[in-house]
Scaffold this active site. Structure first.
Site, short mmCIF file in Angstrom:
data_model
loop_
_atom_site.label_atom_id
_atom_site.label_comp_id
_atom_site.label_asym_id
_atom_site.label_seq_id
_atom_site.Cartn_x
_atom_site.Cartn_y
_atom_site.Cartn_z
N ARG A 174 0.81 -1.23 0.00
CA ARG A 174 0.00 0.00 0.00
C ARG A 174 0.84 1.28 0.00
O ARG A 174 0.40 2.31 0.54
CB ARG A 174 -0.96 0.04 1.20
CG ARG A 174 -1.92 -1.12 1.27
CD ARG A 174 -3.03 -1.02 0.24
NE ARG A 174 -4.05 -2.02 0.51
CZ ARG A 174 -4.08 -3.23 -0.08
NH1 ARG A 174 -3.18 -3.56 -0.98
NH2 ARG A 174 -5.04 -4.08 0.21
N SER A 223 -10.58 -1.33 4.17
CA SER A 223 -9.95 -1.81 5.40
C SER A 223 -9.37 -0.63 6.17
O SER A 223 -8.64 0.18 5.61
CB SER A 223 -8.82 -2.78 5.07
OG SER A 223 -9.35 -3.91 4.43
N GLU A 305 -4.52 1.81 7.69
CA GLU A 305 -4.39 1.65 6.24
C GLU A 305 -5.06 2.83 5.53
O GLU A 305 -4.61 3.29 4.49
CB GLU A 305 -5.02 0.33 5.80
CG GLU A 305 -4.85 0.07 4.31
CD GLU A 305 -4.93 -1.40 3.95
OE1 GLU A 305 -4.29 -2.22 4.64
OE2 GLU A 305 -5.63 -1.72 2.98
C1 LIG Z 1 -15.54 -0.61 0.04
C2 LIG Z 1 -14.05 -0.44 -0.19
C3 LIG Z 1 -13.26 -1.54 -0.49
C4 LIG Z 1 -11.88 -1.40 -0.70
N1 LIG Z 1 -11.14 -2.51 -1.02
C5 LIG Z 1 -9.83 -2.38 -1.31
C6 LIG Z 1 -9.04 -3.52 -1.70
O1 LIG Z 1 -9.53 -4.63 -1.79
N2 LIG Z 1 -7.75 -3.32 -1.99
C7 LIG Z 1 -7.16 -2.09 -1.90
O2 LIG Z 1 -5.98 -1.97 -2.19
N3 LIG Z 1 -7.87 -1.02 -1.52
C8 LIG Z 1 -9.19 -1.12 -1.23
N4 LIG Z 1 -9.90 -0.02 -0.84
C9 LIG Z 1 -9.23 1.27 -0.66
C10 LIG Z 1 -9.17 2.17 -1.91
O3 LIG Z 1 -10.23 1.89 -2.80
C11 LIG Z 1 -7.83 2.03 -2.64
O4 LIG Z 1 -6.74 2.41 -1.82
C12 LIG Z 1 -7.80 2.88 -3.92
O5 LIG Z 1 -6.65 2.53 -4.65
C13 LIG Z 1 -7.79 4.38 -3.65
O6 LIG Z 1 -8.02 5.05 -4.87
P1 LIG Z 1 -8.68 6.50 -4.91
O7 LIG Z 1 -8.76 6.93 -6.33
O8 LIG Z 1 -9.95 6.51 -4.15
O9 LIG Z 1 -7.57 7.35 -4.15
P2 LIG Z 1 -7.77 8.39 -2.94
O10 LIG Z 1 -8.38 7.69 -1.78
O11 LIG Z 1 -8.44 9.62 -3.43
O12 LIG Z 1 -6.24 8.74 -2.61
C14 LIG Z 1 -5.41 7.76 -2.05
C15 LIG Z 1 -3.95 8.19 -2.25
O13 LIG Z 1 -3.66 8.17 -3.64
C16 LIG Z 1 -3.15 9.43 -4.05
N5 LIG Z 1 -3.62 9.68 -5.42
C17 LIG Z 1 -4.85 9.49 -5.93
N6 LIG Z 1 -4.88 9.83 -7.23
C18 LIG Z 1 -3.63 10.25 -7.54
C19 LIG Z 1 -3.02 10.74 -8.72
N7 LIG Z 1 -3.69 10.88 -9.88
N8 LIG Z 1 -1.71 11.08 -8.66
C20 LIG Z 1 -0.99 10.95 -7.52
N9 LIG Z 1 -1.51 10.50 -6.37
C21 LIG Z 1 -2.82 10.15 -6.39
C22 LIG Z 1 -3.69 10.43 -3.04
O14 LIG Z 1 -2.87 11.58 -2.96
C23 LIG Z 1 -3.66 9.62 -1.78
O15 LIG Z 1 -2.33 9.63 -1.28
C24 LIG Z 1 -11.29 -0.14 -0.61
C25 LIG Z 1 -12.08 0.98 -0.32
C26 LIG Z 1 -13.44 0.85 -0.11
C27 LIG Z 1 -14.29 2.07 0.17
#
Ligand SMILES: Cc1cc2nc3c(=O)[nH]c(=O)nc-3n(C[C@H](O)[C@H](O)[C@H](O)COP(=O)(O)OP(=O)(O)OC[C@H]3O[C@@H](n4cnc5c(N)ncnc54)[C@H](O)[C@@H]3O)c2cc1C
Length: 316
Positions: A174, A223, A305
């Site tokens: 992560r 998580s 996380e």
């Molecule tokens: C119901 C649910 C289930 C989930 N299951 C999983 C799972 O199975 N596995 C898992 O790994 N995660 C899971 N997650 C967590 C989450 O979906 C992941 O971490 C996902 O990759 C985050 O993406 P996001 O676009 O929402 O990023 P955000 O939450 O908006 O940002 C997360 C990080 O990424 C950075 N970021 C985002 N976009 C960019 C960009 N374009 N350039 C640079 N940095 C950027 C942000 O600055 C921040 O540091 C889950 C979440 C939920 C709500």
């Protein structure tokens, strides 16, 4: 030069949309978060690069995906928050390689790949964007972004468009080494081949399993804590390790625990949910209470996380 920053430093005038004092709660999965000083939605990558090049170096930037891994604190973020949208969500497939804009949703990328016979099925149930997936080395069911990653394009804080390989990102559980303020704009993955119908069936099964075991219809950020012993010698998460965060939370009596509008889900004890009007402070405080109860009862220190960003309200 256009608007005025919080401390009156002029900001560049982009072609995209620049909104001052933009509340972030409706842009995060947990539906909490105070205002960003500025929210910038660039029109395209040239617009983003020019904006970052001309932005005073003292002004921090925070790239945001769809906010599915974030608690944005109630006082908001003292930065230009950059959120990519149209112009950054294309998906194309060439042989086994899939290239997606950073704003493309993981689920859409998985589906397009599957239709073309490329197995990126692990992305189907992760509710984030490709930028967030690369930055977080997202993964599930034993596959991580690091396993399929070829390269990414990003705009540096200085406004240069660069191509990054695995060696630049140094994928860990992560985490990656994306330089501060750099914005991912596109990523290319290479997945194993698969029969489209078989890949579609696997994704349907994964969705069903999620639905049965996790509160996927509630406001959460996935998580809350890492599995306590979830690291192998290669730095990958060990998903099959016996010591699960949900289990130690359950054992500490915190399944279903509430604080204001925040609750540890009854369905999955490692999911922190906003049951309605929770504040970020309540969500974070409940998480900290869980950490304390788990430590007191088992000696295990849980690590967050979910990323917590921004500032609390002044009186907290
Ligand atoms: C119901 C649910 C289930 C989930 N299951 C999983 C799972 O199975 N596995 C898992 O790994 N995660 C899971 N997650 C967590 C989450 O979906 C992941 O971490 C996902 O990759 C985050 O993406 P996001 O676009 O929402 O990023 P955000 O939450 O908006 O940002 C997360 C990080 O990424 C950075 N970021 C985002 N976009 C960019 C960009 N374009 N350039 C640079 N940095 C950027 C942000 O600055 C921040 O540091 C889950 C979440 C939920 C709500």
């Amino acid at each position: 030069m256009g608007g005025q920053g919080r401390d009156m430093i002029p900001l560049p005038t982009p072609r995209g949309r620049l909104t001052p004092n933009r509340r972030l709660a409706d842009l995060t999965w947990l539906r909490v978060g105070g205002p960003a000083d500025w929210l910038f939605q660039p029109a395209d990558e040239d617009d983003l690069a020019a904006f970052l090049r001309d932005l005073d170096p003292s002004i921090p930037v925070f790239p945001m995906g769809v906010g599915s891994n974030l608690i944005v604190r109630d006082g908001g973020i003292r930065a230009v928050v950059i959120r990519l949208g149209r112009g950054f969500n294309g998906i194309s497939v060439a042989g086994a390689r899939v290239t997606a804009g950073a704003a493309a949703l993981d689920a859409h990328v998985a589906r397009r790949a599957a239709e073309a016979g490329v197995d990126l099925t692990f992305l189907r149930t992760i509710p984030g964007s490709i930028g967030g997936a690369v930055r977080m080395n997202a993964g599930c069911y034993g596959t991580y972004v690091a396993d399929v990653f070829v390269s990414a394009r990003a705009v540096t804080r200085q406004g240069r468009i660069v191509t990054l390989g695995s060696e630049d990102l140094n994928f860990r559980y992560r985490r990656t080494d994306l330089p501060e303020g750099a914005v991912l704009i596109e990523a290319t993955f290479q997945g194993p081949p698969g029969e489209p119908a078989e890949l579609a069936a696997r994704m349907a099964a994964q969705l069903k399993k999620r639905d049965e075991t996790q509160p996927v219809r509630e406001r959460s950020a996935g998580s809350t804590f890492r599995n306590p012993a979830g690291f192998s010698s290669t730095g990958r998460a060990d998903d099959v390790h016996d010591l699960k965060a949900w289990k130690v939370i359950d054992d500490a009596g915190m399944r279903g625990a509430r604080l204001g509008g925040a609750q540890m889900s009854e369905k999955h004890a490692n999911f922190l949910v906003n049951t309605g009007g929770a504040t970020a402070a309540e969500l974070e405080a409940l998480g900290e209470k869980v950490r304390k109860m788990v430590y007191d009862s088992s000696g295990i220190t849980l690590e967050w996380e979910i990323m917590r960003v921004g500032e609390p309200l002044g009186d907290e």
